[in-house]
Design an enzyme around this catalytic site. Structure first.
Site, PDB file in Angstrom:
ATOM      1  N   SER A   1      37.901  44.040  33.793  1.00 51.81           N
ATOM      2  CA  SER A   1      37.282  45.175  34.487  1.00 51.81           C
ATOM      3  C   SER A   1      36.909  46.340  33.583  1.00 51.81           C
ATOM      4  CB  SER A   1      38.211  45.685  35.585  1.00 51.81           C
ATOM      5  OG  SER A   1      38.133  44.815  36.672  1.00 51.81           O
TER       6      SER A   1
ATOM      7  N   LYS B   1      33.364  47.144  33.465  1.00 51.53           N
ATOM      8  CA  LYS B   1      32.717  47.889  34.548  1.00 51.53           C
ATOM      9  C   LYS B   1      32.279  49.302  34.123  1.00 51.53           C
ATOM     10  CE  LYS B   1      35.384  45.235  37.928  1.00 51.53           C
ATOM     11  NZ  LYS B   1      36.510  45.250  38.896  1.00 51.53           N
TER      12      LYS B   1
ATOM     13  N   TYR C   1      28.358  38.852  37.035  1.00 53.58           N
ATOM     14  CA  TYR C   1      29.634  39.590  37.130  1.00 53.58           C
ATOM     15  C   TYR C   1      30.770  38.829  36.427  1.00 53.58           C
ATOM     16  CZ  TYR C   1      33.904  41.439  39.188  1.00 53.58           C
ATOM     17  OH  TYR C   1      35.170  41.957  39.348  1.00 53.58           O
TER      18      TYR C   1
ATOM     19  N   TYR D   1      42.559  51.506  39.889  1.00 58.38           N
ATOM     20  CA  TYR D   1      42.779  51.034  41.268  1.00 58.38           C
ATOM     21  C   TYR D   1      43.756  51.972  41.985  1.00 58.38           C
ATOM     22  CZ  TYR D   1      40.617  47.074  39.049  1.00 58.38           C
ATOM     23  OH  TYR D   1      39.767  46.288  38.349  1.00 58.38           O
TER      24      TYR D   1
ATOM     25  N   VAL E   1      42.426  43.314  34.179  1.00 57.33           N
ATOM     26  CA  VAL E   1      43.559  42.410  34.398  1.00 57.33           C
ATOM     27  C   VAL E   1      43.880  41.546  33.182  1.00 57.33           C
ATOM     28  CG1 VAL E   1      43.482  42.287  36.925  1.00 57.33           C
ATOM     29  CG2 VAL E   1      42.117  40.684  35.564  1.00 57.33           C
TER      30      VAL E   1
HETATM   31  N1  GLU Z   1      37.137  39.650  36.857  1.00 61.20           N
HETATM   32  C1  GLU Z   1      38.264  40.195  37.580  1.00 61.20           C
HETATM   33  C2  GLU Z   1      38.084  39.950  39.053  1.00 61.20           C
HETATM   34  O1  GLU Z   1      37.004  40.079  39.530  1.00 61.20           O
HETATM   35  C3  GLU Z   1      38.348  41.663  37.279  1.00 61.20           C
HETATM   36  C4  GLU Z   1      39.564  42.290  37.863  1.00 61.20           C
HETATM   37  C5  GLU Z   1      40.200  43.321  36.947  1.00 61.20           C
HETATM   38  O2  GLU Z   1      40.116  43.253  35.738  1.00 61.20           O
HETATM   39  O3  GLU Z   1      40.836  44.220  37.486  1.00 61.20           O
HETATM   40  O4  GLU Z   1      38.990  39.611  39.747  1.00 61.20           O
END
Ligand code: GLU
Length: 313
Positions: A68, A71, A195, A247, A265
């Protein structure tokens, strides 16, 4: 000639030593099976100072799945492409929900709370994809990372992308749900393909900290003088990182670390000390909010020692 920041090298070395020895390492993400293969004892830390010099310790040159953290960069690209119109399809309020929550989307008629929860990032990816083939859009994202990090060796880990695609039932549900509200313009498969692949970009702490420099210096890379975004845009991206980057652990991160940051993650965190440094840390074990457990502790210790929290002290 680089001008060492007093106390930084010692702090980075000592923090890495301490973190390598701690027994409490959190739990490595396993919902993407390929991520579970990583060594939970890894720990890396890299700090790029205002003069472009890098202070690093531990496994700072080992590539990991940035997940993430990508992002932040897709948000930057999408704002460059469509400007503030982006905020019509994604909000910028903290969610208080897990990264892959579906509940809020129903209440808010398919408009994700912010660009850093999965639904929001999928909507941002869709904006980048419009007018392109998936392969071109992905190429744009990857080249942007390579340009920012000044390193053309940065690549996508195809096995992680494939692993996430095979098990990405919840992201597939989120995307279809948004599509039903007309929030996504492109075929769901295409948007998700891009994505999953941008989440699977592999980078080291050193590369990631290099890539984050423009956010620490009002949109410019101070070492090269190159401008990436306006100062205003860098400020706004940092604001979203501070409020939404972890988050439902975003409040705790602001409280303890006091910097804009974005976790993934894969166990990485990119943190920005405005005017001072771009910092990347990696420890694969996660806390219950899905953020790197030791990564956060390391950043807490670093900001305390260096006096870098944006809230002072
Ligand atoms: N590619 C992961 C997902 O979509 C990203 C989640 C993350 O890194 O928090 O679940």
């Amino acid at each position: 000639m680089s001008h060492a920041v007093p106390g930084l090298a010692k702090a980075v070395e000592e923090i890495a030593d301490e973190m390598r020895q701690r027994p409490d390492r959190g739990d490595v993400a396993s919902y993407i099976p390929e991520l579970a293969r990583v060594d939970a004892n890894s720990f890396g830390l890299a700090v790029v100072s205002a003069d472009g010099s890098v202070t690093a310790a531990g496994d700072s040159d080992t590539s990991f799945s940035i997940q993430s953290i990508s992002k932040v960069f897709t948000l930057t690209l999408a704002l460059g492409l469509v400007g503030d119109r982006l905020w019509r399809r994604v909000g910028r309020e903290p969610s208080g929900s897990p990264f892959n929550s579906i509940v809020q989307l129903e209440h808010e008629r398919g408009i994700p709370r912010n660009p850093f929860i999965n639904a929001g990032a999928i909507a941002v990816t869709d904006a980048i994809l419009s007018g392109h083939q998936p392969r071109e859009a992905l190429g744009e994202i990857l080249r942007f990372m390579q340009f920012l990090a000044h390193d053309s060796s940065i690549a996508i880990d195809e096995s992680v992308a494939a692993s996430e695609k095979r098990t990405g039932f919840r992201n597939i549900a989120l995307a279809n749900y948004m599509k039903s509200f007309g929030v996504l313009d492109n075929p769901v498969d295409y948007t998700l393909g891009v994505y999953f692949h941008h989440c699977a970009i592999a980078m080291s702490c050193r590369q990631l900290a290099m890539a984050g420099q423009f956010l620490a210096h009002s949109g410019r890379n101070p070492a090269t003088g190159l401008s990436v975004v306006s100062a205003e845009r860098a400020k706004r991206i940092n604001a979203v990182m501070l409020t939404c980057g972890h988050y439902d652990g975003s409040g705790e991160f602001a409280y303890r670390v006091g910097l804009p940051g974005k976790s993934g993650v894969g166990g990485g965190i990119l943190a920005i000390a405005p005017g001072k440094a771009s910092i990347a840390v990696w420890s694969p074990g996660l806390d219950k909010s899905g953020n790197s457990h030791l990564g956060r502790l390391a950043l807490e210790s670093l900001t305390k020692r260096m006096g870098w929290s944006i809230f002072g002290a």
